[in-house]
Enzyme design. Structure first.
Site, mmCIF file in Angstrom:
data_model
loop_
_atom_site.group_PDB
_atom_site.id
_atom_site.type_symbol
_atom_site.label_atom_id
_atom_site.label_comp_id
_atom_site.label_asym_id
_atom_site.label_seq_id
_atom_site.Cartn_x
_atom_site.Cartn_y
_atom_site.Cartn_z
ATOM 1 N N VAL A 83 0.827 -1.206 0.000
ATOM 2 C CA VAL A 83 0.000 0.000 0.000
ATOM 3 C C VAL A 83 0.864 1.260 0.000
ATOM 4 O O VAL A 83 2.050 1.206 0.319
ATOM 5 C CB VAL A 83 -0.957 0.037 1.216
ATOM 6 C CG1 VAL A 83 -1.952 -1.122 1.167
ATOM 7 C CG2 VAL A 83 -0.176 0.012 2.528
ATOM 8 N N GLU A 84 0.231 2.377 -0.359
ATOM 9 C CA GLU A 84 0.918 3.664 -0.366
ATOM 10 C C GLU A 84 0.599 4.498 0.874
ATOM 11 O O GLU A 84 1.400 5.330 1.287
ATOM 12 C CB GLU A 84 0.510 4.472 -1.602
ATOM 13 C CG GLU A 84 0.876 3.826 -2.926
ATOM 14 C CD GLU A 84 0.317 4.584 -4.110
ATOM 15 O OE1 GLU A 84 -0.448 5.555 -3.887
ATOM 16 O OE2 GLU A 84 0.634 4.218 -5.257
ATOM 17 N N THR A 85 -0.572 4.248 1.458
ATOM 18 C CA THR A 85 -1.077 5.095 2.540
ATOM 19 C C THR A 85 -1.599 4.253 3.688
ATOM 20 O O THR A 85 -2.266 3.234 3.467
ATOM 21 C CB THR A 85 -2.213 6.013 2.027
ATOM 22 O OG1 THR A 85 -1.711 6.834 0.968
ATOM 23 C CG2 THR A 85 -2.762 6.893 3.135
#
Length: 366
Positions: A83-85
């Site tokens: 994931v990025e966030t």
């Protein structure tokens, strides 16, 4: 005895609109207080954005019933890299009351060092984003105000999203956080903590007046809750045409201290629900309003988000409704026994003891 005028708005809405896509909300419709096109059988039609806020928790829970049991988090690196966030709940995840949970600073530093965006979302409406920024600072955490989203902010942002008229007022059953966010958004308001000292002395023929320019009643957690506020909010919702009933959240309990759980904002919302027979528009978790707002603001694809929380019926549903990965931590209100109970139909993707497990699980996989 109090006299209350009857109104067609006493009747609860029975409409059940289909929920929109979980990854993107439709554009909000302008807010209108009057007009025949807005009425259906004596009821005020709810704008599209309101229907987003009312997404059925029961439907989400039913869908979750078919999901596999949550897996114990074993490979933290794999989750982090996927994931990025990371969106974190605060109470029960970052802190309990005014006490920081062990290992939180080091965990946040680890995630930032890997280039992850961190966002902090709380259903607690007692503080504004600026006030929460000061709490993070007091606890020794460096968090930017733009990374914080409280349900107090969500209430003001929701009103902005539906073009709530600036000449209308908002009656607040809640604390200072809601007032500050409404003021920053340019809305007129009344109520709040100042009404905490007001009392109703019942006597024959007593008639309670209310401001007919109130177009929305916002209800959040309120330590100054009293009968005056219940009656005033009830009159506004029942008798002012098109008056919105907005809840910052419906949490049953909250962490005011680290010693025990305390009755949450759902207690205040429940009182108005009981007196008006109307369901509120919930802008906090698990409504997708904040998720859609965050995704748009930061340009995030929700499948690239991991929602981390301690509550199944708010945090985990919030993530699931938004199409995110979900991680339940057992450092707050949910126990492993509750998670694995046959009666629980809400299953996150993963669970772990607390977020600092990212550190130890990472070390174990190297």
């Amino acid at each position: 005895m109090l006299q209350v005028r009857a109104s067609s708005a006493f009747l609860p809405s029975t409409s059940s609109p289909s929920p929109p896509s979980s990854s993107q909300a439709p554009a909000p419709a302008p807010f209108r207080l009057s007009g025949k096109s807005q009425r259906r059988g004596g009821l005020i039609a709810v704008p599209q954005a309101s229907r987003v806020a009312r997404r059925s928790v029961m439907a989400a829970a039913g869908a979750a019933a078919a999901a596999p049991a949550a897996a114990k988090l074993e490979d933290a690196d794999a989750l982090i890299d996927s994931v990025e966030t990371f969106i974190f709940d605060c109470d029960g995840v970052i802190w309990k009351g005014d006490k920081l949970i062990d290992g939180v600073p080091e965990t946040l530093d680890l995630l930032r060092s890997k280039g992850k965006r961190l966002v902090f979302v709380t259903n607690n409406s007692t503080k504004s984003r600026k006030q929460y920024g000061r709490k993070f600072e007091t606890l020794g955490l460096s968090v930017d105000e733009e990374e914080i989203f409280a349900s107090s902010f969500a209430a003001a942002a929701y009103l902005q999203s539906i073009d709530f008229p600036k000449d209308k007022k908002v009656y607040v059953i809640g604390e200072e956080g809601i007032l500050k966010e409404l003021e920053l958004a340019g809305f007129q308001y009344l109520g709040g903590p100042t009404d905490g000292d007001k009392k109703i002395e019942l006597k024959p023929g007593l008639y309670m007046e209310h401001d007919e320019d109130v177009g929305a009643v916002v209800v959040g957690f309120d330590r100054y809750f009293n009968y005056y506020k219940v009656q005033y909010g009830t009159l506004c919702i029942r008798e002012n045409p098109g008056c919105l009933f907005i809840a910052t959240n419906r949490d049953a309990v909250t962490h005011l201290t680290d010693a025990q759980e305390w009755a949450g904002g759902g207690a205040m919302v429940g009182a108005l629900l009981g007196s008006t027979k109307q369901e509120p528009l919930v802008v906090g978790k698990p409504s997708t309003f904040m998720m859609d707002y965050l995704a748009k603001k930061f340009g995030i694809t929700t499948s690239q988000i991991c929602m981390v929380g301690d509550r199944l019926d708010t945090d985990i549903l919030f993530g699931q409704n938004g199409g995110c990965k979900t991680l339940l931590v057992l450092s707050g209100v949910t126990s492993l026994q509750t998670l694995q109970s046959p009666d629980n139909s809400i299953q996150p993707d993963f669970y772990t003891n607390q977020i600092s497990d990212f550190l130890t699980l990472k070390a174990a996989t190297v």
